[in-house]
Design an enzyme around this catalytic site. Structure first.
Site, short mmCIF file in Angstrom:
data_model
loop_
_atom_site.label_atom_id
_atom_site.label_comp_id
_atom_site.label_asym_id
_atom_site.label_seq_id
_atom_site.Cartn_x
_atom_site.Cartn_y
_atom_site.Cartn_z
CG ASP A 54 43.25 111.32 35.79
OD1 ASP A 54 42.96 110.61 34.82
OD2 ASP A 54 42.52 112.24 36.21
CG ASP A 65 41.85 115.60 34.65
OD1 ASP A 65 41.83 115.29 33.44
OD2 ASP A 65 41.46 114.86 35.55
CD GLU A 66 43.95 111.97 31.43
OE1 GLU A 66 44.51 110.87 31.31
OE2 GLU A 66 42.72 112.10 31.40
MG MG Z 1 40.75 113.12 36.30
MG MG Z 2 41.37 112.59 33.25
#
Ligand code: MG
Ligand code: MG
Length: 408
Positions: free
Chosen positions: A15, A109-110
């Site tokens: 993340d 983003d992960e």
């Molecule tokens: Mg993040």
């Molecule tokens: Mg995230």
DNA sequence: TCTGGGGTCCTAGGACCC
DNA sequence: TCTGGGGTCCTAGGACCC
């Protein structure tokens, strides 16, 4: 070659830290070290990301930009630049793919990684986590945090505790003591509403939840969520890391700076939103059959109206037509705050064939079909070929087809 | 200056089907 | 014969995630 014990945890949750804000700080050295807030600047915006410097002032994702400005008037307020974030996201996902093909992106983003196969050559989960964190920072200029555990649920929780720019392994055998000390809201799937329901019952921590009976949990949360969360509270989570998940819907919506009551104006907005939905459908060579109109009123009440067409389409005009017809059925008296158009992506016959070839027939379908035949023709109508005896009752008639092509 | 925009999944009821 | 019991599809709403 590295020796790795068999029960060493192999699910990684990666993340990026304060993603949008970090990209902005990467782009502009002058705002590094300063409170940066990314979000809509148009009066009704909310915070999409806050740098760690901004978080010191209490600024959090999803709070209104107005509140954020009150909390820290001198912060740098920026409108999001999605192209930039999207590019950074792709670069990161590509790096993750160098470690294993088992990468399941969850958002820009992960991602989850299953490194059980990669460990033999690359080291254990911790070593791989450190490697990919270094790679991401060197190549993309962003920091990532990593949680490592034997389950997805726990790996995701661990990555939060690893932040910022950190890594955390939950060792097998220590999972329950770690988990049970946390608040229930830390479970993936427990939001404000569920947390409140649980608080009323005196359930504050995950340990509290785990100590209740399964029956009690189910009676409050229903069978599906009750079972699920109870299991998670005991770290029973056998969901696998699944790459290549296909998108199921496309939508665009707009919140107006001032509420709108003019139907003609709204019809124009619907047309423009439908254009964008259609464009994206066509760019993916996809089509839709179900179109949804979403309306949020001045009082923040939200309704949806949807319509399933007889045939699939990828034409913006047809999407707009369907959405505009739905709009006519809605009372817009007090003013409209937000309007949106969505399209469910239709699964093509080709797609169904490919998924049948790949996964085998979905059990539900096959069994329903067989049951239907038995219901009509009696219990002897369909039997396993192994058990079929050569009797007139059970032998298939000449010309019976092997299987039907279209499932729906 | 209250409350974005993009998604996923679940529930529940009625229609329809066998 | 006062009630079958499932299954899918469609629609609407809602919780949750980033
Ligand atoms: Mg993040
Ligand atoms: Mg995230």
């Amino acid at each position: 070659m590295t020796t790795v014990s068999k029960d060493s945890p192999s699910i990684l949750h990666v993340d990026l830290d304060a993603f949008f804000a970090s990209v902005e700080q990467r782009e502009n050295p002058e705002i590094r070290g300063l409170p940066v807030v990314v979000g809509g600047l148009g009066g009704r915006g909310v915070v999409a990301a806050a740098s760690y410097e901004a978080r010191k002032f209490g600024i959090r994702s999803a709070m209104s930009m107005a509140q954020a400005k009150q909390a820290c008037p001198t912060a740098i307020f920026l409108a999001p630049r999605f192209d930039l974030y999207s590019e950074a996201s792709h670069a990161v996902m590509e790096i993750l793919g160098e470690f294993t093909p088992l990468v399941e992106p969850l958002s820009m983003d992960e991602a989850f990684l299953d490194v059980s196969g990669a460990r033999r050559t690359l080291g254990d989960g911790l070593e791989i986590g450190q490697l990919l964190r270094a790679r991401i920072t060197a190549a993309v200029g962003l920091t990532a945090s990593v949680g490592i555990a034997t389950s997805k649920s726990l790996a995701k929780i661990a990555s939060e505790d690893a932040k910022p720019d950190g890594i955390l392994v939950i060792e097998p055998g220590h999972e329950i003591e770690y988990l049970h000390a946390l608040g229930v809201e830390r479970l993936w799937g427990v939001g404000p509403v569920t947390r409140e329901q649980l608080t009323k019952l005196g359930i504050i921590t995950i340990g509290d939840l785990a100590s209740r009976s399964l029956d009690e949990t189910i009676s409050v949360l229903g069978p599906s969520q009750g079972n699920h969360l109870y299991r998670l509270a005991w770290n029973q989570d056998d969901r696998e890391v699944v790459p290549n998940n296909s998108q199921k819907s496309i939508s665009h919506e707009e919140t107006f700076s001032v509420d709108i009551s003019d139907r003609k104006l709204l019809e124009g907005k619907v047309r423009r939103l439908s254009d964008r939905v259609g464009e994206r459908l066509r760019s993916q060579e996809a089509a839709t059959r179900t179109i949804t109109l979403k309306i949020r009123s001045h009082d923040f009440r939200t309704i949806t109206r949807s319509r399933t067409l007889d045939q699939t389409t990828d034409r913006s005009f047809e999407i707009a037509q369907a959405a505009q017809r739905l709009l006519k059925t809605v009372d817009i008296g007090g003013g409209v705050r937000l309007i949106g158009v969505g399209a469910q992506i239709a699964v093509s016959d080709q797609g169904i064939q490919e998924s049948l070839a790949f996964d085998g027939p979905p059990r539900g379908h096959l069994e329903v079909t067989l049951d239907a035949v038995r219901d009509r023709f009696g219990p002897g109508a369909v039997v396993s070929a192994r058990d079929a005896v050569d009797s007139p009752d059970q032998a298939p008639k000449k010309g019976t087809k092997g299987g039907s092509k279209k499932t729906r």
